[in-house]
Write an enzyme that holds these catalytic residues in place. Sequence first.
Site, PDB file in Angstrom:
ATOM      1  N   LYS A  38      36.545  33.931  40.225  1.00  0.00           N
ATOM      2  CA  LYS A  38      36.610  34.682  41.504  1.00  0.00           C
ATOM      3  C   LYS A  38      35.646  35.867  41.467  1.00  0.00           C
ATOM      4  O   LYS A  38      34.581  35.751  40.879  1.00  0.00           O
ATOM      5  CB  LYS A  38      38.053  35.086  41.810  1.00  0.00           C
ATOM      6  CG  LYS A  38      39.008  33.888  41.704  1.00  0.00           C
ATOM      7  CD  LYS A  38      40.348  34.117  42.318  1.00  0.00           C
ATOM      8  CE  LYS A  38      41.191  32.855  42.180  1.00  0.00           C
ATOM      9  NZ  LYS A  38      42.461  32.935  42.890  1.00  0.00           N
ATOM     10  N   SER A  86      48.501  29.715  39.487  1.00  0.00           N
ATOM     11  CA  SER A  86      49.281  30.360  38.422  1.00  0.00           C
ATOM     12  C   SER A  86      49.463  29.475  37.186  1.00  0.00           C
ATOM     13  O   SER A  86      50.482  29.563  36.499  1.00  0.00           O
ATOM     14  CB  SER A  86      50.631  30.855  38.937  1.00  0.00           C
ATOM     15  OG  SER A  86      50.443  31.795  39.993  1.00  0.00           O
ATOM     16  N   HIS A 113      37.707  26.388  48.511  1.00  0.00           N
ATOM     17  CA  HIS A 113      38.830  27.153  47.957  1.00  0.00           C
ATOM     18  C   HIS A 113      39.595  27.809  49.114  1.00  0.00           C
ATOM     19  O   HIS A 113      38.991  28.223  50.105  1.00  0.00           O
ATOM     20  CB  HIS A 113      38.316  28.211  46.970  1.00  0.00           C
ATOM     21  CG  HIS A 113      39.437  28.849  46.210  1.00  0.00           C
ATOM     22  ND1 HIS A 113      40.201  29.857  46.741  1.00  0.00           N
ATOM     23  CD2 HIS A 113      39.946  28.590  44.984  1.00  0.00           C
ATOM     24  CE1 HIS A 113      41.133  30.199  45.857  1.00  0.00           C
ATOM     25  NE2 HIS A 113      40.999  29.446  44.787  1.00  0.00           N
ATOM     26  N   GLU A 154      40.767  30.645  49.497  1.00  0.00           N
ATOM     27  CA  GLU A 154      40.321  32.005  49.841  1.00  0.00           C
ATOM     28  C   GLU A 154      39.094  31.950  50.753  1.00  0.00           C
ATOM     29  O   GLU A 154      38.929  32.779  51.646  1.00  0.00           O
ATOM     30  CB  GLU A 154      40.036  32.800  48.551  1.00  0.00           C
ATOM     31  CG  GLU A 154      41.345  33.197  47.864  1.00  0.00           C
ATOM     32  CD  GLU A 154      41.268  33.340  46.363  1.00  0.00           C
ATOM     33  OE1 GLU A 154      40.167  33.461  45.793  1.00  0.00           O
ATOM     34  OE2 GLU A 154      42.351  33.322  45.729  1.00  0.00           O
ATOM     35  N   ASN A 164      38.265  29.609  37.323  1.00  0.00           N
ATOM     36  CA  ASN A 164      37.697  30.139  38.559  1.00  0.00           C
ATOM     37  C   ASN A 164      37.760  31.657  38.419  1.00  0.00           C
ATOM     38  O   ASN A 164      38.821  32.252  38.557  1.00  0.00           O
ATOM     39  CB  ASN A 164      38.534  29.657  39.758  1.00  0.00           C
ATOM     40  CG  ASN A 164      38.115  30.318  41.058  1.00  0.00           C
ATOM     41  OD1 ASN A 164      37.071  30.977  41.120  1.00  0.00           O
ATOM     42  ND2 ASN A 164      38.917  30.142  42.094  1.00  0.00           N
ATOM     43  N   GLU A 190      45.710  22.926  45.138  1.00  0.00           N
ATOM     44  CA  GLU A 190      46.139  24.304  44.923  1.00  0.00           C
ATOM     45  C   GLU A 190      47.039  24.771  46.064  1.00  0.00           C
ATOM     46  O   GLU A 190      46.541  25.195  47.123  1.00  0.00           O
ATOM     47  CB  GLU A 190      44.926  25.232  44.847  1.00  0.00           C
ATOM     48  CG  GLU A 190      43.988  24.928  43.697  1.00  0.00           C
ATOM     49  CD  GLU A 190      43.185  26.146  43.290  1.00  0.00           C
ATOM     50  OE1 GLU A 190      43.221  26.501  42.110  1.00  0.00           O
ATOM     51  OE2 GLU A 190      42.539  26.760  44.166  1.00  0.00           O
ATOM     52  N   GLY A 232      47.650  33.057  42.419  1.00  0.00           N
ATOM     53  CA  GLY A 232      47.661  34.483  42.111  1.00  0.00           C
ATOM     54  C   GLY A 232      49.016  35.157  42.287  1.00  0.00           C
ATOM     55  O   GLY A 232      49.121  36.375  42.257  1.00  0.00           O
TER      56      GLY A 232
HETATM   57  P1  PGA Z   1      45.439  31.609  39.846  1.00  0.00           P
HETATM   58  O1  PGA Z   1      44.226  31.106  40.775  1.00  0.00           O
HETATM   59  O2  PGA Z   1      45.403  30.771  38.604  1.00  0.00           O
HETATM   60  O3  PGA Z   1      45.147  33.057  39.577  1.00  0.00           O
HETATM   61  O4  PGA Z   1      46.691  31.400  40.624  1.00  0.00           O
HETATM   62  C1  PGA Z   1      43.899  29.756  40.880  1.00  0.00           C
HETATM   63  C2  PGA Z   1      42.796  29.564  41.875  1.00  0.00           C
HETATM   64  O5  PGA Z   1      42.790  30.240  42.909  1.00  0.00           O
HETATM   65  O6  PGA Z   1      41.899  28.732  41.666  1.00  0.00           O
END
Ligand code: PGA
Length: 248
Positions: free
Chosen positions: A11, A212, A94, A96, A9, A166, A172
């Site tokens: 982003k 992560s 997601h 976010e 992903n 998630e 993140g």
């Molecule tokens: P990350 O993000 O691996 O940077 O924690 C995962 C995601 O938001 O899909």
Amino acid sequence: MRKKIIAGNWKMNKTPSQAVALCEELKDLVKSDEVDVVYCVPAIDIIPVVNAVAGTNVMVGAEDMSFEDKGAFTGQISAEMLKDAGVKFVIVGHSERREYNHETNEDINKKVLKAIENGITPIMCCGESLAQREQGITLDWIRQQVKVGLQGVTAEQAAAMVIAYEPIWAIGTGVTATTAQAEEVCKAIRKCIAEIYDTDTAEKIRIQYGGSMNAKNAAELLAEEDIDGGLVGGAALKADFGKIVNYR
Ligand code: PGA
């Protein structure tokens, strides 16, 4: 046996030219017959990335889409447009987008249905906040997200989908859920699918862990019975992504 699926992903990272350069950098590192590899990229990068990965094992996904078909929705992108551009997967819901764009489970359900209608596989995200985990309501919360997200989806359609678990507190942050925590929720999601549909559908649907995930922790997470892949943010933007794909 479910085929593992490792999806990046990206982003809001990588301009079109940087995206093509990353595809070039990763090309030999992400080769795999055993694992499905997907790059979910910003809308503006989709066409250059589709071209850059042509003839390789990599499939391209979008990070979001509209649930509307077409029309006066300035700034939105439809499933039909994504399909025509060569997109095979789309991330929906997601955390976010739930947070910054106020997407509800009902919105996400409409996106899931629209993606399926257009032959695009949804990667439907769910996950709890740290406060919810501390209150002990994680599994109830996730079950609700999954149930509403799948309304009107047939068993056959659900079996072909991907769900990404998630935990918001792990995204993140560098804090990964422990393998036991990740497996517990992925198993609960599979049980929920069996309750909504049947065990056959539950055995077929693929459930990813995200938050992560990196080259160091991927092998342990992916060895779990109910973790069928990863949705990878930060580590998808570097050579480490190849190590996650080839975690075995
Ligand atoms: P990350 O993000 O691996 O940077 O924690 C995962 C995601 O938001 O899909």
